[in-house]
Scaffold this motif. Structure first.
Motif, short mmCIF file in Angstrom:
data_model
loop_
_atom_site.label_atom_id
_atom_site.label_comp_id
_atom_site.label_asym_id
_atom_site.label_seq_id
_atom_site.Cartn_x
_atom_site.Cartn_y
_atom_site.Cartn_z
N ALA A 185 0.81 -1.22 0.00
CA ALA A 185 0.00 0.00 0.00
C ALA A 185 0.84 1.27 0.00
O ALA A 185 0.31 2.36 -0.24
CB ALA A 185 -0.94 0.01 1.21
N ILE A 186 2.14 1.15 0.26
CA ILE A 186 3.00 2.34 0.31
C ILE A 186 3.45 2.67 -1.11
O ILE A 186 4.53 2.28 -1.56
CB ILE A 186 4.19 2.15 1.26
N ALA A 187 2.59 3.36 -1.83
CA ALA A 187 2.87 3.75 -3.21
C ALA A 187 3.38 5.19 -3.20
O ALA A 187 2.64 6.12 -2.89
CB ALA A 187 1.60 3.64 -4.05
N LEU A 188 4.65 5.36 -3.52
CA LEU A 188 5.29 6.67 -3.47
C LEU A 188 5.72 7.12 -4.86
O LEU A 188 6.20 6.32 -5.66
CB LEU A 188 6.51 6.64 -2.54
N GLY A 189 5.55 8.39 -5.14
CA GLY A 189 6.08 9.00 -6.35
C GLY A 189 7.21 9.93 -5.98
O GLY A 189 7.13 10.66 -4.98
N ARG A 216 3.89 6.76 9.85
CA ARG A 216 3.89 6.48 8.41
C ARG A 216 4.67 7.53 7.63
O ARG A 216 5.35 7.19 6.65
CB ARG A 216 2.48 6.32 7.88
N LEU A 217 4.65 8.80 8.06
CA LEU A 217 5.46 9.79 7.36
C LEU A 217 6.94 9.51 7.58
O LEU A 217 7.77 9.70 6.68
CB LEU A 217 5.11 11.20 7.82
N SER A 218 7.29 9.01 8.77
CA SER A 218 8.69 8.60 9.03
C SER A 218 9.10 7.49 8.07
O SER A 218 10.22 7.49 7.54
CB SER A 218 8.85 8.13 10.47
N ARG A 223 11.90 5.49 3.21
CA ARG A 223 11.86 4.94 1.86
C ARG A 223 12.54 5.87 0.88
O ARG A 223 13.32 5.44 0.01
CB ARG A 223 10.41 4.69 1.46
N PHE A 224 12.26 7.16 0.98
CA PHE A 224 12.87 8.12 0.06
C PHE A 224 14.39 8.08 0.20
O PHE A 224 15.12 8.03 -0.79
CB PHE A 224 12.37 9.54 0.32
N SER A 232 15.97 13.05 3.01
CA SER A 232 14.55 13.22 2.75
C SER A 232 13.94 14.23 3.71
O SER A 232 14.47 14.46 4.80
CB SER A 232 13.83 11.88 2.88
N PHE A 233 12.81 14.80 3.30
CA PHE A 233 12.16 15.85 4.06
C PHE A 233 10.65 15.62 4.05
O PHE A 233 10.10 15.04 3.10
CB PHE A 233 12.47 17.22 3.44
#
Length: 421
Positions: A185-189, A216-218, A223-224, A232-233
């Motif tokens: 479910a962690i779909a990142l662009g 989840r933001l952590s 991931r980034f 990452s920020f």
């Protein structure tokens, strides 16, 4: 036969009309104003009125466009007549599919607007309808060429970062993300959609404390950092709270909640220690994996954080966040104290760099030949640049913000902070 043809035409018109629905309040004739740029990040639930007034004031009496993929005209009267800020019009498009987003009439109104607002809903609707097509181009032209103000609430906030959680496969809670940072479910662009000044390498999240989204933001930041090998920020915003970002990168916080400005610590070894499929995340780095500036909102937005350097703020507190075996800890911390780059001492000064701030070209005057030119943003991303025969550097295509210019000769290297207007 005539009846069949008539029914076919009605069906065709109905199908065409379903691509989008338009609602207009105010003057249908477009106006042009001396509008201002900016960003508004609204955390969800209730629109923060003072921040919305700021958003409308940036339009300077112009036309406001609301883009949404569900709902109706709820913003029209609210923006046009209930906030006490004079504007020419509020036009809402409820976009039902990619064809609606690509309609020439819709794209024309995007180009003509002075302010664009993304409503809530499902952020994946915006991604699948607007990304990688003429609507994406129109939005980025509006942001970076026309320099209009842009903002969004909830799902609209979620697409404001240059990187983003798309929710293509649904949402995810902190507990599930921390236990499996590569959960399906962690779909990142990553830096492939909207290009908004001061939001590069930033992932945003709404309904922050209320829905316990710190974890989840952590994970998104972990991931980034892993996937891109860069710091990452992130920005999290509580409900009923908003962040306004002006053209200098000052992020003011309005409302009863807080805003959270997260960054991977500026150390050589910043990446997560354990980040693999089906295993809990460990991102500890001595308990300081992430440096977080938590800013409490006020009615007047007096507290702020500076996105031009990610170190300076007012009215907030620094925290250290870390994850051990899927468990997030948040404790009192200190400023990350990243390397402070500054102009060399005057007596050793061999290169003059001007103007600063700059709009189009940087001019160099040097006592010795400049052999190497490197340009970075404050997040560490390098940009392709060359020194022309007349000792100038073209920066006209860069977004507004703070940049680091490194110049090298045979004898030394000098570093300058450059503010791009």
């Amino acid at each position: 036969m005539k009846k069949i043809t008539f029914l076919f035409l009605l069906s065709f018109q109905a199908l065409f009309a379903q691509n989008y629905t338009e609602f207009l309040t105010g003057n249908a004739t477009d106006v042009t104003t001396n509008h201002l740029s900016g960003i508004v990040l609204m955390g969800g639930n209730i629109d923060q009125r003072e921040a919305m007034k700021w958003f409308l004031a940036q339009a300077n009496g112009g036309d406001v466009l609301v883009l949404r993929a569900s709902g109706a005209d709820g913003y029209n009267n609210f923006m046009y007549s209930q906030l006490g800020v004079t504007i020419n019009s509020v036009r809402t498009f409820v976009i039902n599919n990619a064809a609606g987003a690509l309609d020439p009439y819709v794209l024309e109104k995007v180009a003509n607007a002075e302010a664009i607002w993304f409503a809530g809903g499902d952020q994946y609707d915006y991604v699948k309808y607007f990304k990688g097509n003429a609507m994406e181009d129109a939005l980025n032209t509006f942001i970076n060429t026309k320099k209009g103000v842009i903002g969004g609430i909830s799902a609209g906030l979620a697409i404001m970062g240059s990187s983003y959680f798309s929710a293509e496969f649904g949402s995810i809670e902190s507990a599930g993300a921390l236990l499996n940072p590569y959960h399906p479910a962690i779909a990142l662009g990553y830096n492939d959609f909207l290009k908004i000044p001061f939001m590069e390498d930033v992932i945003t999240d709404s309904h922050f404390a209320q829905r316990n989204r710190q974890g989840r933001l952590s994970v998104f930041l972990a991931r980034f950092a892993k996937d891109n090998n860069r710091r990452s920020f992130g920005i999290g915003c509580d409900e009923d709270t908003a962040i306004t970002v002006d053209s200098d990168g000052k992020a003011s916080v309005y409302g009863p909640g807080s805003a959270y400005f997260l960054q991977a610590n500026c150390t050589t070894n910043f990446a997560p220690e354990v980040i693999v499929k089906f295993q809990p995340l460990t991102w500890n780095r001595g308990g300081e994996a992430m440096k977080v500036y938590k800013v409490s909102g006020t009615t007047a937005g007096t507290n702020y954080f500076d996105l031009s350097d990610w170190q300076t703020g007012n009215g907030g507190i620094w925290q250290n966040w870390a994850v051990n075996a899927g468990v997030l800890s948040m404790v009192a911390g200190t400023n990350p104290e990243c390397e402070k780059l500054s102009t060399p001492d005057f007596e050793n000064f061999t290169v003059e760099v001007y103007p600063n701030p700059v709009s189009d070209k940087i001019f160099l005057k040097s006592k010795s030949p400049v052999q190497s030119v490197k340009l970075y943003n404050v997040l560490g991303k390098q940009f392709s640049t060359t020194l022309s025969h007349d000792n100038t550097i073209d920066v006209s295509n860069l977004s507004s913000g703070l940049y680091i210019l490194k110049l090298s000769s045979e004898a030394s290297e000098q570093t300058f902070k450059i503010l791009k207007k």
